[in-house]
Scaffold this motif. Structure first.
Motif, PDB file in Angstrom:
ATOM      1  N   ALA A   7      33.896 -86.482  64.542  1.00 19.29           N
ATOM      2  CA  ALA A   7      33.013 -86.539  65.710  1.00 19.29           C
ATOM      3  C   ALA A   7      33.761 -87.045  66.938  1.00 19.29           C
ATOM      4  CB  ALA A   7      31.802 -87.425  65.415  1.00 19.29           C
ATOM      5  N   ILE A   8      34.619 -88.030  66.745  1.00 28.20           N
ATOM      6  CA  ILE A   8      35.417 -88.557  67.859  1.00 28.20           C
ATOM      7  C   ILE A   8      36.379 -87.496  68.365  1.00 28.20           C
ATOM      8  CG2 ILE A   8      37.259 -90.197  68.417  1.00 28.20           C
ATOM      9  CD1 ILE A   8      35.656 -92.263  66.765  1.00 28.20           C
ATOM     10  N   ALA A   9      36.962 -86.722  67.455  1.00 28.77           N
ATOM     11  CA  ALA A   9      37.866 -85.650  67.863  1.00 28.77           C
ATOM     12  C   ALA A   9      37.122 -84.639  68.743  1.00 28.77           C
ATOM     13  CB  ALA A   9      38.470 -84.963  66.634  1.00 28.77           C
ATOM     14  N   VAL A  10      35.931 -84.251  68.321  1.00 31.33           N
ATOM     15  CA  VAL A  10      35.128 -83.311  69.114  1.00 31.33           C
ATOM     16  C   VAL A  10      34.806 -83.934  70.473  1.00 31.33           C
ATOM     17  CG1 VAL A  10      32.883 -82.165  69.259  1.00 31.33           C
ATOM     18  CG2 VAL A  10      34.188 -82.092  67.124  1.00 31.33           C
ATOM     19  N   LEU A  11      34.431 -85.196  70.484  1.00 31.96           N
ATOM     20  CA  LEU A  11      34.107 -85.883  71.737  1.00 31.96           C
ATOM     21  C   LEU A  11      35.310 -85.940  72.677  1.00 31.96           C
ATOM     22  CD1 LEU A  11      32.089 -87.548  73.424  1.00 31.96           C
ATOM     23  CD2 LEU A  11      32.878 -89.564  72.177  1.00 31.96           C
ATOM     24  N   ILE A  12      36.478 -86.257  72.140  1.00 37.22           N
ATOM     25  CA  ILE A  12      37.690 -86.344  72.970  1.00 37.22           C
ATOM     26  C   ILE A  12      37.988 -84.997  73.614  1.00 37.22           C
ATOM     27  CG2 ILE A  12      40.203 -86.603  72.886  1.00 37.22           C
ATOM     28  CD1 ILE A  12      39.728 -88.783  70.717  1.00 37.22           C
ATOM     29  N   TYR A  13      38.041 -83.943  72.804  1.00 35.52           N
ATOM     30  CA  TYR A  13      38.412 -82.635  73.345  1.00 35.52           C
ATOM     31  C   TYR A  13      37.335 -82.061  74.255  1.00 35.52           C
ATOM     32  CZ  TYR A  13      42.400 -82.936  70.239  1.00 35.52           C
ATOM     33  OH  TYR A  13      43.551 -83.347  69.621  1.00 35.52           O
ATOM     34  N   ALA A  14      36.069 -82.255  73.914  1.00 40.27           N
ATOM     35  CA  ALA A  14      34.994 -81.777  74.782  1.00 40.27           C
ATOM     36  C   ALA A  14      35.016 -82.522  76.120  1.00 40.27           C
ATOM     37  CB  ALA A  14      33.640 -81.946  74.096  1.00 40.27           C
ATOM     38  N   SER A  15      35.265 -83.820  76.078  1.00 36.89           N
ATOM     39  CA  SER A  15      35.338 -84.615  77.310  1.00 36.89           C
ATOM     40  C   SER A  15      36.525 -84.191  78.160  1.00 36.89           C
ATOM     41  CB  SER A  15      35.439 -86.103  76.976  1.00 36.89           C
ATOM     42  OG  SER A  15      34.299 -86.532  76.277  1.00 36.89           O
TER      43      SER A  15
ATOM     44  N   LEU B 298      44.057 -90.737  67.994  1.00 31.76           N
ATOM     45  CA  LEU B 298      43.624 -89.688  67.072  1.00 31.76           C
ATOM     46  C   LEU B 298      44.835 -88.985  66.468  1.00 31.76           C
ATOM     47  CD1 LEU B 298      41.364 -87.893  65.841  1.00 31.76           C
ATOM     48  CD2 LEU B 298      41.603 -86.454  67.884  1.00 31.76           C
ATOM     49  N   GLN B 299      45.839 -88.683  67.285  1.00 24.30           N
ATOM     50  CA  GLN B 299      47.054 -88.067  66.765  1.00 24.30           C
ATOM     51  C   GLN B 299      47.696 -88.943  65.690  1.00 24.30           C
ATOM     52  OE1 GLN B 299      49.376 -87.286  70.346  1.00 24.30           O
ATOM     53  NE2 GLN B 299      49.065 -85.100  70.025  1.00 24.30           N
ATOM     54  N   HIS B 300      47.744 -90.236  65.929  1.00 25.48           N
ATOM     55  CA  HIS B 300      48.312 -91.160  64.949  1.00 25.48           C
ATOM     56  C   HIS B 300      47.549 -91.078  63.633  1.00 25.48           C
ATOM     57  CE1 HIS B 300      48.865 -95.148  63.042  1.00 25.48           C
ATOM     58  NE2 HIS B 300      50.124 -94.908  63.354  1.00 25.48           N
ATOM     59  N   GLU B 301      46.237 -91.015  63.708  1.00 29.23           N
ATOM     60  CA  GLU B 301      45.427 -90.906  62.499  1.00 29.23           C
ATOM     61  C   GLU B 301      45.705 -89.600  61.762  1.00 29.23           C
ATOM     62  OE1 GLU B 301      43.485 -93.332  61.136  1.00 29.23           O
ATOM     63  OE2 GLU B 301      44.483 -94.468  62.708  1.00 29.23           O
ATOM     64  N   THR B 302      45.855 -88.498  62.514  1.00 23.47           N
ATOM     65  CA  THR B 302      46.111 -87.215  61.854  1.00 23.47           C
ATOM     66  C   THR B 302      47.466 -87.211  61.165  1.00 23.47           C
ATOM     67  OG1 THR B 302      47.034 -86.149  63.838  1.00 23.47           O
ATOM     68  CG2 THR B 302      44.653 -85.958  63.478  1.00 23.47           C
ATOM     69  N   ILE B 303      48.432 -87.895  61.713  1.00 24.86           N
ATOM     70  CA  ILE B 303      49.750 -87.990  61.077  1.00 24.86           C
ATOM     71  C   ILE B 303      49.638 -88.693  59.728  1.00 24.86           C
ATOM     72  CG2 ILE B 303      52.002 -89.135  61.249  1.00 24.86           C
ATOM     73  CD1 ILE B 303      51.887 -88.494  64.267  1.00 24.86           C
ATOM     74  N   HIS B 304      48.740 -89.644  59.628  1.00 22.56           N
ATOM     75  CA  HIS B 304      48.558 -90.405  58.389  1.00 22.56           C
ATOM     76  C   HIS B 304      47.504 -89.803  57.460  1.00 22.56           C
ATOM     77  CE1 HIS B 304      51.358 -93.625  59.147  1.00 22.56           C
ATOM     78  NE2 HIS B 304      50.928 -93.677  60.394  1.00 22.56           N
ATOM     79  N   GLY B 305      47.129 -88.544  57.696  1.00 19.36           N
ATOM     80  CA  GLY B 305      46.267 -87.849  56.755  1.00 19.36           C
ATOM     81  C   GLY B 305      44.780 -88.025  56.962  1.00 19.36           C
ATOM     82  N   HIS B 306      44.407 -88.359  58.173  1.00 15.81           N
ATOM     83  CA  HIS B 306      42.983 -88.486  58.489  1.00 15.81           C
ATOM     84  C   HIS B 306      42.622 -87.380  59.463  1.00 15.81           C
ATOM     85  CE1 HIS B 306      42.985 -92.458  56.626  1.00 15.81           C
ATOM     86  NE2 HIS B 306      44.114 -92.663  57.269  1.00 15.81           N
ATOM     87  N   PRO B 307      41.496 -86.874  59.544  1.00 14.07           N
ATOM     88  CA  PRO B 307      40.264 -87.240  58.868  1.00 14.07           C
ATOM     89  C   PRO B 307      39.965 -86.426  57.610  1.00 14.07           C
ATOM     90  CG  PRO B 307      39.741 -85.835  60.720  1.00 14.07           C
ATOM     91  CD  PRO B 307      41.242 -86.004  60.699  1.00 14.07           C
TER      92      PRO B 307
END
Length: 131
Positions: free
Chosen positions: A17-25, A55-64
């Protein structure tokens, strides 16, 4: 089919949801930048770039999702325009592979090296104080 579902990683819906919010914003702020006062544009743009960096840092570590190509696709957009995702991912994973940087016992790892706790103050000699 049951085994396939059992092996799928759990989705982290708040992060998605945060990813969608970031990119939509970001898209909205870019589309309507002419109507936004410059100080507001700078603050909101900076906030979104910083948030997307997290968010990029989280994706590097296998999230979400825990699925590498999906997580990479979520974090791929270079909103900051200065560090491509693949370069950031490669250098960040190398950072985690370097024991001298990530081992809490090394002097180079300032993030986890803390000074020893201050010594306890001397106890007073009052008879009512606990010993």
């Amino acid at each position: 089919m049951r085994n396939v579902v059992a092996r799928m990683p759990a989705l982290e819906w708040p992060t998605l949801a945060i990813a969608v919010l970031i990119y939509a914003s970001w898209i909205a702020l870019t589309a309507f930048h002419a109507q936004v006062p410059l100080p507001v544009l700078v603050v909101l743009g900076g906030w979104l770039v910083a948030w997307q960096g997290s968010l990029q840092h989280e994706t590097i570590h296998g999230h979400p999702t825990g699925i590498g190509w999906i997580d990479g696709a979520i974090g791929f957009a270079p909103l900051s325009l200065w560090l491509p995702y693949r370069l950031y991912r490669r250098s960040h994973l190398a950072h985690h592979g370097a024991k001298v940087i990530t081992d809490p016992g090394t002097i180079l790892n300032r993030a986890t090296v803390y000074p020893d706790a201050a010594p306890s103050p001397p106890r007073c000699n009052r008879p009512w104080s606990a010993r």
